[in-house]
Design an enzyme around this catalytic site. Structure first.
Site, mmCIF file in Angstrom:
data_model
loop_
_atom_site.group_PDB
_atom_site.id
_atom_site.type_symbol
_atom_site.label_atom_id
_atom_site.label_comp_id
_atom_site.label_asym_id
_atom_site.label_seq_id
_atom_site.Cartn_x
_atom_site.Cartn_y
_atom_site.Cartn_z
ATOM 1 N N ASN A 1 7.905 2.162 -1.818
ATOM 2 C CA ASN A 1 9.046 1.661 -2.575
ATOM 3 C C ASN A 1 8.764 1.514 -4.071
ATOM 4 O O ASN A 1 9.661 1.681 -4.893
ATOM 5 C CB ASN A 1 9.511 0.324 -2.000
ATOM 6 C CG ASN A 1 10.985 0.085 -2.235
ATOM 7 O OD1 ASN A 1 11.773 1.026 -2.238
ATOM 8 N ND2 ASN A 1 11.366 -1.162 -2.449
ATOM 9 N N PRO B 1 0.818 -1.219 0.000
ATOM 10 C CA PRO B 1 0.000 0.000 0.000
ATOM 11 C C PRO B 1 0.854 1.272 0.000
ATOM 12 O O PRO B 1 1.788 1.402 0.782
ATOM 13 C CB PRO B 1 -0.801 -0.121 1.301
ATOM 14 C CG PRO B 1 -0.730 -1.568 1.676
ATOM 15 C CD PRO B 1 0.606 -2.037 1.196
ATOM 16 N N GLU B 2 0.533 2.184 -0.906
ATOM 17 C CA GLU B 2 1.173 3.493 -0.928
ATOM 18 C C GLU B 2 0.069 4.542 -0.882
ATOM 19 O O GLU B 2 -1.099 4.220 -0.652
ATOM 20 C CB GLU B 2 2.086 3.618 -2.154
ATOM 21 C CG GLU B 2 3.148 2.506 -2.169
ATOM 22 C CD GLU B 2 4.303 2.738 -3.128
ATOM 23 O OE1 GLU B 2 4.543 3.902 -3.518
ATOM 24 O OE2 GLU B 2 4.981 1.752 -3.480
ATOM 25 N N GLN C 1 0.524 -0.121 6.659
ATOM 26 C CA GLN C 1 1.895 -0.621 6.632
ATOM 27 C C GLN C 1 2.066 -1.590 5.466
ATOM 28 O O GLN C 1 1.675 -1.294 4.351
ATOM 29 C CB GLN C 1 2.281 -1.175 7.996
ATOM 30 C CG GLN C 1 2.350 -0.069 9.045
ATOM 31 C CD GLN C 1 2.869 -0.487 10.392
ATOM 32 O OE1 GLN C 1 3.228 -1.640 10.622
ATOM 33 N NE2 GLN C 1 2.901 0.446 11.325
ATOM 34 N N LYS D 1 -0.146 8.098 3.998
ATOM 35 C CA LYS D 1 -0.503 6.684 4.126
ATOM 36 C C LYS D 1 -1.393 6.427 5.344
ATOM 37 O O LYS D 1 -1.633 5.279 5.699
ATOM 38 C CB LYS D 1 0.763 5.833 4.220
ATOM 39 C CG LYS D 1 1.668 5.938 3.000
ATOM 40 C CD LYS D 1 2.888 5.040 3.175
ATOM 41 C CE LYS D 1 3.866 5.216 2.035
ATOM 42 N NZ LYS D 1 5.045 4.329 2.203
ATOM 43 N N ARG E 1 14.816 -2.927 1.823
ATOM 44 C CA ARG E 1 14.061 -2.455 0.661
ATOM 45 C C ARG E 1 14.802 -2.860 -0.610
ATOM 46 O O ARG E 1 16.012 -2.695 -0.713
ATOM 47 C CB ARG E 1 13.885 -0.933 0.697
ATOM 48 C CG ARG E 1 12.960 -0.457 1.805
ATOM 49 C CD ARG E 1 12.731 1.034 1.675
ATOM 50 N NE ARG E 1 11.915 1.555 2.754
ATOM 51 C CZ ARG E 1 10.592 1.601 2.740
ATOM 52 N NH1 ARG E 1 9.937 1.136 1.685
ATOM 53 N NH2 ARG E 1 9.917 2.108 3.756
#
Length: 255
Positions: A164, A2-3, A67, A51, A245
């Protein structure tokens, strides 16, 4: 993953089903807030900030953050509920009961509705907000010119909403390596405007697309494409894992 666009879309969906309706059930499965019962309260609005997501009633604000794995599920009863549910809300919609379930939420708390802005006061300009401020976002970005650009883009205090996937895609379309310093970006204002545009066009999509080609397998430039040919030049996409990441880039198109 999720972004900001996913959270914005989620808030819009919850708003459509809950806003203006009275809660007929409120079951919070987080020990600290298990005794909180908002049954009988009217949902005034559902909003997102970066977010973060807020479901506001007259007195309270249900604050959540997805998250990595969280989601909200909406539908007519019954919506499946299992051990991953953190909150269950129900509201009457004409003659049908709507059930909303928060699953695997990384954060869930109930706070004073009139002070909920304090929990997001540290965030930079929200990429999907009506009051989006590209000048402030660009200024935030260049505060630390030696900082790696990927690190700066992922810092929600710089600008809010990038995760990301968009970080890697933005670095590609801007022609810079994720590890390059912020000072390598020739036009910071253009970069943050691109970021806004990317999230804006995807705000109603569950499957984000940055290439303009919405067909499966062709939606992204570099993210998740390690070892595959660059869509522009054919060079194999490289990747590396730093600080948990994964970073993707084209060795030819990015410097």
């Amino acid at each position: 993953m999720p972004e900001g666009d996913t959270v914005w879309h989620t808030a819009a969906t919850l708003r459509r089903h809950l806003a203006g309706r009275t809660l007929t059930r409120c079951d919070i499965r987080v020990p600290r807030f298990a005794a909180v019962d908002l049954t009988g309260e009217v949902v005034d609005e559902v909003i997102s900030r970066g977010k973060h997501l807020f479901i506001r009633t007259g007195t309270a604000s249900i604050h959540s953050h997805l998250q990595m794995d969280g989601s909200w599920r909406v539908g007519n009863r019954p919506v499946r509920v299992d051990h991953r549910a953190r909150i269950i809300l129900e509201a009457n919609q004409q003659e049908q009961a709507i059930r909303v379930v928060g699953v695997d939420l990384g954060l869930l708390e109930v706070i004073d509705r009139h002070n909920d802005g304090a929990v997001v006061a540290h965030l930079g300009p929200d990429l999907l907000a009506d009051d989006w401020d590209p000048q402030r976002a660009a200024a935030n970005l260049i505060v630390a010119p030696d900082r790696p650009i990927a690190e700066a883009l992922l810092d929600q205090r710089v600008l809010a909403g990038i995760g990301n996937v968009y970080c890697n895609e933005l670095c590609f379309v801007s022609g810079v390596l994720p590890t390059a310093p912020v000072s390598a970006v020739a036009d910071p204002r253009r970069l943050v405007t691109r970021a806004r545009d990317m999230l804006w066009v995807n705000r109603f999509r569950w499957n984000r697309c940055t290439t303009g080609d919405t067909r499966a397998g062709r939606r992204l430039w570099v993210y998740g494409r390690a070892g595959q040919g660059c869509r522009r030049c054919g060079t194999l996409i490289a990747y590396d894992t730093t600080d948990e990441r994964v970073r993707y880039w084209c060795p030819a198109c990015q410097r």
